[in-house]
Each structure stands twice: as C-alpha cells, then as structure tokens.
Design a protein around this motif. Structure first.
Motif, PDB file in Angstrom:
ATOM      1  N   THR A  41      16.760 -53.142 -22.147  1.00  0.00           N
ATOM      2  CA  THR A  41      17.249 -53.238 -20.769  1.00  0.00           C
ATOM      3  C   THR A  41      17.754 -51.896 -20.278  1.00  0.00           C
ATOM      4  O   THR A  41      17.438 -51.470 -19.160  1.00  0.00           O
ATOM      5  N   ARG A  75      14.822 -49.695 -19.552  1.00  0.00           N
ATOM      6  CA  ARG A  75      14.110 -50.102 -18.340  1.00  0.00           C
ATOM      7  C   ARG A  75      14.895 -49.700 -17.093  1.00  0.00           C
ATOM      8  O   ARG A  75      14.308 -49.245 -16.100  1.00  0.00           O
ATOM      9  N   LEU A  84      13.405 -47.326 -14.222  1.00  0.00           N
ATOM     10  CA  LEU A  84      13.342 -47.743 -12.814  1.00  0.00           C
ATOM     11  C   LEU A  84      14.130 -46.796 -11.918  1.00  0.00           C
ATOM     12  O   LEU A  84      13.675 -46.449 -10.824  1.00  0.00           O
ATOM     13  N   ALA A  98       9.808 -54.230  -4.970  1.00  0.00           N
ATOM     14  CA  ALA A  98       9.847 -55.021  -6.217  1.00  0.00           C
ATOM     15  C   ALA A  98      10.608 -54.273  -7.308  1.00  0.00           C
ATOM     16  O   ALA A  98      11.365 -54.877  -8.081  1.00  0.00           O
ATOM     17  N   ARG A  99      10.423 -52.965  -7.362  1.00  0.00           N
ATOM     18  CA  ARG A  99      11.145 -52.179  -8.373  1.00  0.00           C
ATOM     19  C   ARG A  99      12.644 -52.156  -8.104  1.00  0.00           C
ATOM     20  O   ARG A  99      13.452 -52.222  -9.023  1.00  0.00           O
ATOM     21  N   GLN A 134      14.286 -54.498  -6.531  1.00  0.00           N
ATOM     22  CA  GLN A 134      14.767 -55.845  -6.862  1.00  0.00           C
ATOM     23  C   GLN A 134      14.950 -55.996  -8.367  1.00  0.00           C
ATOM     24  O   GLN A 134      15.956 -56.542  -8.829  1.00  0.00           O
ATOM     25  N   GLU A 135      13.984 -55.521  -9.149  1.00  0.00           N
ATOM     26  CA  GLU A 135      14.098 -55.586 -10.607  1.00  0.00           C
ATOM     27  C   GLU A 135      15.300 -54.780 -11.091  1.00  0.00           C
ATOM     28  O   GLU A 135      16.075 -55.241 -11.942  1.00  0.00           O
ATOM     29  N   TRP A 171      17.997 -54.067  -9.399  1.00  0.00           N
ATOM     30  CA  TRP A 171      19.189 -54.808  -8.992  1.00  0.00           C
ATOM     31  C   TRP A 171      19.465 -55.967  -9.957  1.00  0.00           C
ATOM     32  O   TRP A 171      20.586 -56.168 -10.396  1.00  0.00           O
ATOM     33  N   ASN A 172      18.419 -56.710 -10.290  1.00  0.00           N
ATOM     34  CA  ASN A 172      18.582 -57.831 -11.214  1.00  0.00           C
ATOM     35  C   ASN A 172      19.083 -57.359 -12.582  1.00  0.00           C
ATOM     36  O   ASN A 172      19.973 -57.983 -13.174  1.00  0.00           O
ATOM     37  N   LEU A 173      18.528 -56.277 -13.082  1.00  0.00           N
ATOM     38  CA  LEU A 173      18.932 -55.782 -14.395  1.00  0.00           C
ATOM     39  C   LEU A 173      20.347 -55.230 -14.399  1.00  0.00           C
ATOM     40  O   LEU A 173      21.104 -55.446 -15.346  1.00  0.00           O
ATOM     41  N   THR A 231      18.784 -62.900 -13.756  1.00  0.00           N
ATOM     42  CA  THR A 231      17.412 -63.072 -14.235  1.00  0.00           C
ATOM     43  C   THR A 231      16.486 -62.920 -13.040  1.00  0.00           C
ATOM     44  O   THR A 231      16.841 -63.245 -11.915  1.00  0.00           O
ATOM     45  N   ALA A 232      15.302 -62.425 -13.303  1.00  0.00           N
ATOM     46  CA  ALA A 232      14.328 -62.227 -12.226  1.00  0.00           C
ATOM     47  C   ALA A 232      13.883 -63.571 -11.682  1.00  0.00           C
ATOM     48  O   ALA A 232      13.737 -64.533 -12.406  1.00  0.00           O
TER      49      ALA A 232
END
Length: 126
Positions: free
Chosen positions: A35, A38, A42, A111-112, A114-115, A117-119, A124-125
């Motif tokens: 994580t 990633r 990102l 999308a990146r 959002q990913e 932000w989620n991480l 969870t996505a």
C-alpha cells in the motif's frame, strides 16, 4: 510417509508447527508495504506536474481550497487543480478532493486520484 512416533506425516507435522500469528503478521506487513509503495507511485504519477501550478497557492483551510479549486477549474488550469488536490489529500479535505475528481471527469487521472484518496484514507475501492 508417516512417523511411528505420532502417526502424522511430515507435512501434517509441519502444518502443526506453523506459527499462524507470525504468518498473519507477515501478511499484514506485506500488505502495508504494498500500500505504501502504491501510494508513492500514485503520488508521483498524479502530482509530478503539480509544482507548475503551486507557485502562488497558499491554502489555510478547506473553504479556501474550495474557492481556489473553483477558480482554477473555471480558468481550465489543470496544474493548479492538481496542486490544490495535493494539498487537499494531505489535509484530508474530502469535499475538495471529490470536487477535484469531478473536475477531471472521465480522464484517467480522476481514477488515479480516487485510488490515491481511497488508499490514504483507508477506504476500500468502490
């Protein structure tokens, strides 16, 4: 091959000797490391050009960030939007981040973001 001593095979004895807590701890550590990697990846992908728009942006709170985001969006200054989003993600300003994601619409950067932000928030996505 079974042992006359306890009637267990070598594999069964090995399974019995596994420290399940250690296995789970290693799995969690590996997930956390993945994580972290990633998130770094990102952040590099999304914000590598944000410095171009960050020169004069001084944001003190979420409402100021929202105002800057509206101005940058209306003037189609994508670099400034990215700079504002970088600050908003760092400060966990959800409304600003979601507005920034909507600004980019169907662009892959949305999308990146959002990913990312989620991480960073542990969600969870969807």
């Amino acid at each position: 091959m079974t042992s006359a001593r306890d009637g267990l095979t070598i594999v069964e004895r090995a399974v019995r000797n596994v420290d399940r807590a250690d296995v789970e701890r290693r799995r969690r550590d590996e997930a956390a490391r993945a994580t972290t990697e990633r998130i770094a990846q990102l952040r590099h992908i999304v914000f590598r050009n944000a410095a171009r728009g960050r020169g004069d942006i001084d944001i003190a709170d979420e409402s100021a960030a929202a105002r800057y985001l509206i101005c940058a969006s209306q003037s189609a200054d994508g670099f400034a939007v990215l700079a504002i989003l970088q600050i908003a993600i760092d400060h966990r300003w959800s409304d600003v981040v979601q507005a920034g994601i909507r600004h980019f619409g169907e662009h892959p950067v949305a999308a990146r973001i959002q990913e990312l932000w989620n991480l960073t928030t542990g969600r969870t996505a969807a």
